[in-house]
Write a protein that holds these residues in place. Structure first.
Motif, PDB file in Angstrom:
ATOM      1  N   ASN A 243       0.838  -1.209   0.000  1.00 33.27           N
ATOM      2  CA  ASN A 243       0.000   0.000   0.000  1.00 33.27           C
ATOM      3  C   ASN A 243       0.870   1.253   0.000  1.00 33.27           C
ATOM      4  OD1 ASN A 243      -2.324  -1.517   0.058  1.00 33.27           O
ATOM      5  ND2 ASN A 243      -2.631  -1.294   2.265  1.00 33.27           N
ATOM      6  N   VAL A 244       1.895   1.262   0.836  1.00 38.53           N
ATOM      7  CA  VAL A 244       2.772   2.436   0.928  1.00 38.53           C
ATOM      8  C   VAL A 244       3.523   2.630  -0.389  1.00 38.53           C
ATOM      9  CG1 VAL A 244       4.805   3.386   2.082  1.00 38.53           C
ATOM     10  CG2 VAL A 244       2.978   2.359   3.430  1.00 38.53           C
TER      11      VAL A 244
ATOM     12  N   ASN B  23       2.593   1.934  -3.272  1.00 38.14           N
ATOM     13  CA  ASN B  23       1.679   2.374  -4.327  1.00 38.14           C
ATOM     14  C   ASN B  23       0.926   3.642  -3.936  1.00 38.14           C
ATOM     15  OD1 ASN B  23       1.761   0.356  -6.559  1.00 38.14           O
ATOM     16  ND2 ASN B  23       1.356  -1.024  -4.840  1.00 38.14           N
ATOM     17  N   SER B  24       1.481   4.411  -3.026  1.00 34.76           N
ATOM     18  CA  SER B  24       0.768   5.600  -2.550  1.00 34.76           C
ATOM     19  C   SER B  24       0.645   6.692  -3.616  1.00 34.76           C
ATOM     20  CB  SER B  24       1.447   6.160  -1.306  1.00 34.76           C
ATOM     21  OG  SER B  24       2.756   6.572  -1.626  1.00 34.76           O
ATOM     22  N   ASP B  25       1.411   6.588  -4.676  1.00 32.80           N
ATOM     23  CA  ASP B  25       1.304   7.561  -5.768  1.00 32.80           C
ATOM     24  C   ASP B  25       0.726   6.952  -7.040  1.00 32.80           C
ATOM     25  OD1 ASP B  25       2.299   9.668  -4.294  1.00 32.80           O
ATOM     26  OD2 ASP B  25       4.374   9.198  -4.798  1.00 32.80           O
TER      27      ASP B  25
ATOM     28  N   ALA C 100      -6.188   1.005  -1.255  1.00 33.75           N
ATOM     29  CA  ALA C 100      -5.458   0.331  -0.182  1.00 33.75           C
ATOM     30  C   ALA C 100      -6.134  -0.987   0.164  1.00 33.75           C
ATOM     31  CB  ALA C 100      -5.401   1.227   1.048  1.00 33.75           C
TER      32      ALA C 100
ATOM     33  N   ASN D 290      -6.334   7.739  -6.037  1.00 32.11           N
ATOM     34  CA  ASN D 290      -5.584   6.928  -5.081  1.00 32.11           C
ATOM     35  C   ASN D 290      -6.170   7.126  -3.689  1.00 32.11           C
ATOM     36  OD1 ASN D 290      -3.519   6.308  -3.053  1.00 32.11           O
ATOM     37  ND2 ASN D 290      -2.290   5.808  -4.849  1.00 32.11           N
TER      38      ASN D 290
ATOM     39  N   VAL E 170      -4.847   5.718  -0.783  1.00 33.23           N
ATOM     40  CA  VAL E 170      -3.903   5.339   0.267  1.00 33.23           C
ATOM     41  C   VAL E 170      -3.598   6.567   1.124  1.00 33.23           C
ATOM     42  CG1 VAL E 170      -1.590   4.492   0.760  1.00 33.23           C
ATOM     43  CG2 VAL E 170      -2.884   3.540  -1.149  1.00 33.23           C
TER      44      VAL E 170
ATOM     45  N   ILE F  60      -1.159   7.722   3.818  1.00 28.12           N
ATOM     46  CA  ILE F  60       0.131   7.281   4.347  1.00 28.12           C
ATOM     47  C   ILE F  60       0.119   7.220   5.873  1.00 28.12           C
ATOM     48  CG2 ILE F  60       2.554   7.992   4.633  1.00 28.12           C
ATOM     49  CD1 ILE F  60       2.104   6.654   2.038  1.00 28.12           C
TER      50      ILE F  60
ATOM     51  N   GLN G 159      -1.613   4.124   6.987  1.00 26.75           N
ATOM     52  CA  GLN G 159      -0.812   2.928   6.702  1.00 26.75           C
ATOM     53  C   GLN G 159       0.357   2.809   7.676  1.00 26.75           C
ATOM     54  OE1 GLN G 159      -1.810   0.593   4.433  1.00 26.75           O
ATOM     55  NE2 GLN G 159      -3.596   1.936   4.349  1.00 26.75           N
TER      56      GLN G 159
END
Length: 136
Positions: A29-30, A32-34, A40, A94, A96, A98, A101
């Motif tokens: 998840n982190v 692919n945060s962008d 997520a 997106n 996610v 951060i 996470q």
């Protein structure tokens, strides 16, 4: 002697395997945060009640090759689950967060460390019971 044949050790090992797999999911998840439109994910929570019920069932043992094979309760992996509370979504889609996470990663690390300590204490108590250790 395989310690995973003892209920408490199997339960601790299963939970540590769940924590390990969750760490991989959270790291993904982190990373692919962008990534646009990335949602997520997380694992389905580890259910101690279910695991305890599973431990209560005695498995079948075949003593002859002509016997039917007993089903195994081994786990092939834990189920992934999409996070349902995406309360913040970027303009690229997106979802996610951060901070969320990182909080989960920290909690997962604490849980894993706690389980490691419990496992070590159980080994110490087993050694003490066998007269082979100080129990620390």
């Amino acid at each position: 002697m395989d310690l995973n044949n003892l209920g408490i050790f199997r339960l601790l090992s299963d939970k540590m395997a769940w924590d390990n797999q969750r760490q991989e999911v959270l790291a993904k998840n982190v990373s692919n945060s962008d990534t646009p439109n990335y949602q997520a994910q997380d694992l389905v929570p580890f259910d101690f009640k279910h695991e305890m019920r599973e431990m209560g069932h005695l498995g079948l043992v075949s003593t002859d090759p002509a016997h039917l094979a007993a089903s195994t309760t081994g786990k092939a992996g834990f189920r992934a689950d999409k996070e349902r509370t995406a309360y913040e979504t970027s303009p690229t889609g997106n979802a996610v967060v951060i901070e969320d996470q990182m909080n989960k990663i920290g909690q997962n690390s604490i849980d894993f460390q706690t389980l490691t300590n419990l496992y070590r204490k159980q080994i110490g108590m087993l050694k003490t019971a066998l007269g082979k250790g100080s129990g620390t």
